[in-house]
Structure formats: C-alpha cells, structure tokens
Design an enzyme around this catalytic site. Sequence first.
Site, PDB file in Angstrom:
ATOM      1  N   HIS A  28       0.861  -1.196   0.000  1.00 49.04           N
ATOM      2  CA  HIS A  28       0.000   0.000   0.000  1.00 49.04           C
ATOM      3  C   HIS A  28       0.891   1.238   0.000  1.00 49.04           C
ATOM      4  O   HIS A  28       1.797   1.360   0.830  1.00 49.04           O
ATOM      5  CB  HIS A  28      -0.917   0.015   1.223  1.00 49.04           C
ATOM      6  CG  HIS A  28      -1.864   1.177   1.236  1.00 49.04           C
ATOM      7  ND1 HIS A  28      -2.886   1.306   0.329  1.00 49.04           N
ATOM      8  CD2 HIS A  28      -1.921   2.284   2.016  1.00 49.04           C
ATOM      9  CE1 HIS A  28      -3.544   2.426   0.571  1.00 49.04           C
ATOM     10  NE2 HIS A  28      -2.983   3.041   1.582  1.00 49.04           N
ATOM     11  N   TYR A  65      -7.301   9.574  -1.061  1.00 44.55           N
ATOM     12  CA  TYR A  65      -7.516  10.233   0.226  1.00 44.55           C
ATOM     13  C   TYR A  65      -6.365  11.204   0.478  1.00 44.55           C
ATOM     14  O   TYR A  65      -5.273  11.053  -0.066  1.00 44.55           O
ATOM     15  CB  TYR A  65      -7.644   9.218   1.372  1.00 44.55           C
ATOM     16  CG  TYR A  65      -6.416   8.353   1.591  1.00 44.55           C
ATOM     17  CD1 TYR A  65      -5.282   8.836   2.249  1.00 44.55           C
ATOM     18  CD2 TYR A  65      -6.402   7.026   1.155  1.00 44.55           C
ATOM     19  CE1 TYR A  65      -4.164   8.041   2.458  1.00 44.55           C
ATOM     20  CE2 TYR A  65      -5.284   6.213   1.363  1.00 44.55           C
ATOM     21  CZ  TYR A  65      -4.174   6.730   2.013  1.00 44.55           C
ATOM     22  OH  TYR A  65      -3.079   5.939   2.210  1.00 44.55           O
ATOM     23  N   ASP A  72     -28.968 -19.627  15.992  1.00 40.85           N
ATOM     24  CA  ASP A  72     -30.399 -19.737  15.724  1.00 40.85           C
ATOM     25  C   ASP A  72     -30.546 -20.844  14.682  1.00 40.85           C
ATOM     26  O   ASP A  72     -30.135 -20.671  13.536  1.00 40.85           O
ATOM     27  CB  ASP A  72     -30.924 -18.399  15.201  1.00 40.85           C
ATOM     28  CG  ASP A  72     -32.397 -18.418  14.877  1.00 40.85           C
ATOM     29  OD1 ASP A  72     -33.206 -18.492  15.813  1.00 40.85           O
ATOM     30  OD2 ASP A  72     -32.736 -18.354  13.673  1.00 40.85           O
ATOM     31  N   GLU A 122     -38.550 -29.661   3.798  1.00 37.45           N
ATOM     32  CA  GLU A 122     -37.165 -29.652   3.367  1.00 37.45           C
ATOM     33  C   GLU A 122     -36.760 -31.103   3.197  1.00 37.45           C
ATOM     34  O   GLU A 122     -36.928 -31.918   4.121  1.00 37.45           O
ATOM     35  CB  GLU A 122     -36.267 -28.955   4.398  1.00 37.45           C
ATOM     36  CG  GLU A 122     -36.425 -27.446   4.419  1.00 37.45           C
ATOM     37  CD  GLU A 122     -35.524 -26.761   5.434  1.00 37.45           C
ATOM     38  OE1 GLU A 122     -34.829 -27.479   6.180  1.00 37.45           O
ATOM     39  OE2 GLU A 122     -35.529 -25.527   5.486  1.00 37.45           O
ATOM     40  N   LEU A 123     -36.232 -31.446   2.028  1.00 36.98           N
ATOM     41  CA  LEU A 123     -35.926 -32.825   1.668  1.00 36.98           C
ATOM     42  C   LEU A 123     -34.413 -32.996   1.587  1.00 36.98           C
ATOM     43  O   LEU A 123     -33.757 -32.360   0.748  1.00 36.98           O
ATOM     44  CB  LEU A 123     -36.578 -33.174   0.330  1.00 36.98           C
ATOM     45  CG  LEU A 123     -38.099 -32.960   0.270  1.00 36.98           C
ATOM     46  CD1 LEU A 123     -38.614 -33.129  -1.140  1.00 36.98           C
ATOM     47  CD2 LEU A 123     -38.820 -33.910   1.226  1.00 36.98           C
TER      48      LEU A 123
END
Length: 786
Positions: free
Chosen positions: A219, A244, A529, A629-630
């Site tokens: 950089h 910048y 979840d 759902e299979l």
Amino acid sequence: MSDSARIVIIGGGVGGASVAYHLAQLGERDVVLLERDELTSGSTFHSAGLVGQLRADPTLTRMNQYSVELYRTLDAGWTECGGIKLASTPERMAEIRRQIGWARTFGLPLEEISVAEAVELFPLMDPAGVVGAAYLPTDGQIDPSQLCYALASRAREAGVTVRTRTRVLGITVERGRVTGVRTDQGDLACEIVVNCGGMFAAEIGRMAGVRVPIVPMSHQYVVSDAFHDHTGLPTLRDPDLLIYYRQEVQGLVMGGYERQCAPWTAGQNAYDAVPGDFNGRLLPEDWPRFEEISDNSRIRVPAMADVGIRKLINGPEAFTPDNEFCLGETEVAGFFVAAGFCAHGIAGAGGIGKVMAEWIVEGEPSMDLWHMDVRRFGRHYRSPSYTIKRAVENYETYYDIRYPGHERSAGRPLRVSPAYGWHAAHGAVFGEKSGWERVNYYAANEHPGEEERPDGWAGRLWSSAIGAEHRATRTAAGLFDESSFAKIEVTGPDAAELLEWVCDNRVARHVGAVTYTQALNRRGGIECDFTVTRRGEQEFLIVTGTAFGAHDLGWLRKQAALTGSTARIADVTGQYACFALWGPRARDVLGGLSPDPLDFPFMSARELTVGDVPVLALRVTFVGEHGWELYCSSEYGLALWQTLWRAGEPHGLVAGGYRAIDSLRLEKGYRVWGADLGPETTPYEAGLGFCVKTDKDFLGRDALDPAPARRLRCLTLRDPRAVALGNEPVRVDGRVAARVTSGGYGYTARESIAYAYLEAEPGTPVEVEVEGRWVPGVVVKSPLVP
C-alpha cells in the site's frame, strides 16, 4: 526473562499495545507483550494515520467511536480536524445520504454539506465534477507510532511486561489448547496467546496449526513538500477517484487504492513468507503502479501536479479476504487473533483492544463481532490460492459502491450443489455465500414491467423474477435449492445433555422431533439460531444458515469443551443435498412420488423415498407455506431435483431463489441471525419467547428478562417503493429510536416491510429515513399474511 505468564501477546504494533493496555484496564497484570524488533516496526510505523468513524457495520462504527474517545485522552498527536467525503457521481451521493442516515443511529454528527462548504473547509480542492459531500467534525488523524508508544506506556504503568527484540519461534499446543510460546530468549508457559502479529499473523498462526487468512498487500502513499499555509485541514476522501488526503504540516499525505494492486510475498500456491529481517523497513518505491492514484490526485487537488514529493511510502498492510478484521479465539483453545486490519487499523485500534480484552477475560465479546470473528472463514480459506484471489479483489474494489445484492466474482465457482448444472442451464442468476454458488433467481422467470421495481438503491439489482417466484410459492408451489445450508451432526452418549444445556428450547424430545431453538451466551444474547432434528437416541442433526456453519460449529465445540462433554460434533454440510418444496400444491407434487404417508405433523421428520431416492423429510418452512425440506445424500441430489421438477410442472411448480425466500420470510416475520438476531439481542426481545423453556437449566437462562422494554417490531412504509434494506434510522415522535435490522418488499402483502427494535406497540406511527427522505410508516402486527 520470566518463564511463565498468564497471557502472552505477540506483536508490538498498535494492535498488540492496545490489547495489552485494555487487558491491564480489566485487572490483568500477568501479561507479557513480545515484539521481534522494536515497537511499531511492522506496519504501524508507516500507517497513514487517518481516523474515520462511520462504517457500514454498526459494531465497527461503535468500536471506532470508542477509539476516538480514547485517543482524546492520550498524548499521541490526536488532531480532531474533521473529515470530508466527496461524491463525484450521483450514485456516490446516494451512498453518502444513506450513510448520513446510519450515522444518526449512532449519534454521529455526520452532515451533508454543499460543494461550496467543502471548498471552504478544504480550500486546496478543485470542485469540478463534485456533486456533494458529507462532513464529520469528530473524525481526525493521529501519529500511529505515538499512539502505539502511548498505549504501551500505559500498559507498562499498569504492570504489563513489554519485551522487545524477542522473536517467537514456536507455539506449544497440547490436546487442542495452547500451553506456551518458544522464543529466541527462552520459553514461556502460558494459558492464553494473542496473535497481534500484523503482516506476520498468518505465519504465527501456522505455528499453532491455525490458518489466519491474511495477505500482506503493498500500500502506497506520498508525503509532499510544504506548499500551503492552511491549518486544521480536515481529512478528505474522494472514493470515486480512489484517493484520500490528510494534512502533514504544510504539505499533504495522499494515497489511495489502485485497480492493479500488488500482493507481497504470498502467491497462488504459496503462503506469505515475510523475510525474517523485515523490521522497520519499507518496500521499494513503485511509481508505475502509483501512477493511477497520482493522476487522480491532481484532478481533485491541482497543486499536486507541481508540488515536490518528499517521499513515497510503500509499506505492506495485512488484508483479509473480506476487508473485515480477524478477531477472536481460534479452534485452538486459548489461541486468540487480532490481526488483518486492512489499512484501517489505526481508526479501529482502540476498539479492537477493548473488545479483545473483554473477549479474553469474560470468555465472549461484549458486541456482535461475528463478521470480524476469525472463525467465519471456512476450510476453503486454508487455500492460499482462494485467499489471495479474494483479498486482491477486495483491495482493488476498496472504494467501490456496494449496492444491495452486489456479488463478488473472485474464486468462483467453488462449492456447488449437485443440481448446479441444472440451475445454470435453466437461467439461474447465482449469488455466492461462504464459497457456495446459490441461486438468487432465475432470469427465465422474469417478465416485462417495472411497476414493482423499488426506488433508488433497492431497485438497482432488482429482477421481476423475484416477485414471480414469490407469488408462485404462495399460490402453487416453489422449489428451492438449499444445499448450502450448514449441517452439523451431534452424536454420542453426551449429545442430548450437551444440546439441552446449550439450547433454550427443549430439543432432546422423541426421535423424529424437529425443534426451532436458539443457543444463548451467558448474557442471554442469541449466539446461534437453528433447528435441531433428533434422528436417534444419540444422534442429532442441526441445520443453520450457510454463512453461520463455522460459527455454530465453533460455538458448540467450545461449549462441549467447557462442560467436558464427549459428544462428537461434525460438519456434514457437503454430505447432504437439501431441496425445499413449499406451497399450497406441495403435497400434490410430493404425494405422487412417494408410497410413504405424508401425514406427519409440522416440526417433525420422517424417512421417505421420493422417486428412486431415499430422503429425510423435515416438515418445516421458512416461507410460511406448507411443505418440506428434503435431505438426501449428495450423490442422489441431481436425481432428486429432476424428479421433483418433472412431477411439479403440471402443478404450476416454479424453481425459485434466495431473493424470493427473503421476501416470503419478511411477510411471515421469520427472523435472520446476523441481522434481526445476534449476541446483543435476547429471545424475548426478538419475539422468540415461545422457544424459551424456563423449566430447564440452560446457558444464559438467568440473564433473561421476559418483559423487555424493546421488542423486534414489524413496520410497513406508506410508500411501497421506498424500501429499507438495513441500518436506516427509525424515528418515533420525531426522535431517532432505532435502526432497521432488515427490510424488503412483500409481493403478496404489496408492502414495503422493515424490522426494528422499538419500545412501541402496533399502531404506533414511525418514520424511516430511506436515502435521505423520511418515509412515514406504522408498527404492525406480524405476520402480514396468513
């Protein structure tokens, strides 16, 4: 040197110094920081030093805000000069206005300013082509080396030992846990190692058998000669020109992110190999590669064409494949990482140190850090080829506008469903998540007409196929390939006991039971979840989101280790294909393919045959319609898909993608972890109290409040074409009260739908700021469709 410490930090840059300081603030004194050379001699000493606070991510914004609060208290050259972001295109101005809305939810005083006001603040700029700007007065700049030394000094004063010129040679791991560090000055026994190695972090990780997927990238920026007499110039970014600026005495620092970047030491088939003596050094100047940035700089600041250049800085910065930090505990217990700062580590250093110290001391972070968690990277990131492709793409598009639905292209395709070829042949438009190719929608389902295209950003990558697939699922049947869903098997004599402790719902029920549940942290926040299917007395199948498999796997394994469980926890995602068949005619489709009865109830599972294929059928839905759902072993996947498709065509079956699923689930009020749910929200707040079984003991139970002040509420907006997507501010009685967690358009309800955590009841008027416009709406009961 002492031969032991509780915590050893490797790396004396700004990250390591900040972690050391914050550990000391939490009372940790038995801490040793090791630096191979002198403090700051990695990437810190050559960092540009800009500190911008607002990010697209709420957590990182809060971390950066904390950094500024901390820097104000340090003697480290902090200059609160403010920051300007320019828009040189109308599209960039729309992005800026969205960001101004986000800023309101954090209390950041980001404001839109005119071009003339931008020139007044930064008189060196040429306003030609600029269409607008935003200004944040609390942004600033700091001397990176002074910052590092200030933090290290405070850490020392609090009792931390700092050892420079101490090179780490190896890390000792026993039975999956770190136990020590070997150095050229002797060995240290320890309980915890924190890898703050910057560009060396991947090498340090390999010493412990851990992959830290970072790539050192060259950089560059220039430091100009003195050429102006202005004082207090704000930082200036012009992302459309990739550049910048910040003030450096009476000159400027100017850099950017070129379109032809240069990884350093890492290759397609080789890990990074930073030379052992690369301490306090820079890379050779690369003016040809910097030419694009140099030319653009003269457009915005014409004086750059004539000013002398004092030096060109070319320094390696560690970039991750997704431009997010690598933080947290790895699969090796006690081995933490804080690295991959992607050239914005100076802005984040204060917050990084704070959250890492909390994570180490408390055992879990205080914020939702999943998108920065080192565990988010799947096994495919062990490949240096894949990692470098993604990191290069990320660097070269650093300043690009990320529209909703934007998809990356590097390293694709990698992980594909057994039906991938069928999807491609039938006009699928693919997205990518966790390396998986996933159908967003089928172009073949598109139809003429723009009447439902959302305004602004939400409509840029929209397709009429989404609505067609949505409606077909509501009125006939939809077939969706969900093979990318992460699947985890938990087996063994301890499996039931472990899952009952981890899950808030009762999951160790009868064989064949499917349970929707959350796994909580000790604060009651939702860490996972998922659904749990009991397949046998000692066998459970967990199904979770595509992007969350590594997270949930790591969480479960950590809890198993903490409780001494011997349960086997295995990622079996690739072993199974999964196709969802949903809609009012789903039974007609499946009934003609199986001799087995389909009368098993909702939230249960049964083994079936479908055509020639043995299948595990789960009676679940994520769209609110009847169906299954299979699951089948992957080698049967294509045959199962084709069988379902042929049988479904006479019934109006439509193949659909994930964009339609998202619209369908919004109408039904189904939540998504990582947006609507996370470690900082509880089940009661999220409207998932029905999952919580308080008559049993589980992790996080005692922290739960069954009557929280705020709850996740469904909102509908008066203008159906004004679509919120996430992070937009929500105003109640003229006051910003929340931000949107997720949103979209419901094609059955014909409403613009959003969700937000509010202290408000259904019927409460609200306003949501969508791209600079306050759109009236109302809190409504969910679901929106029966």
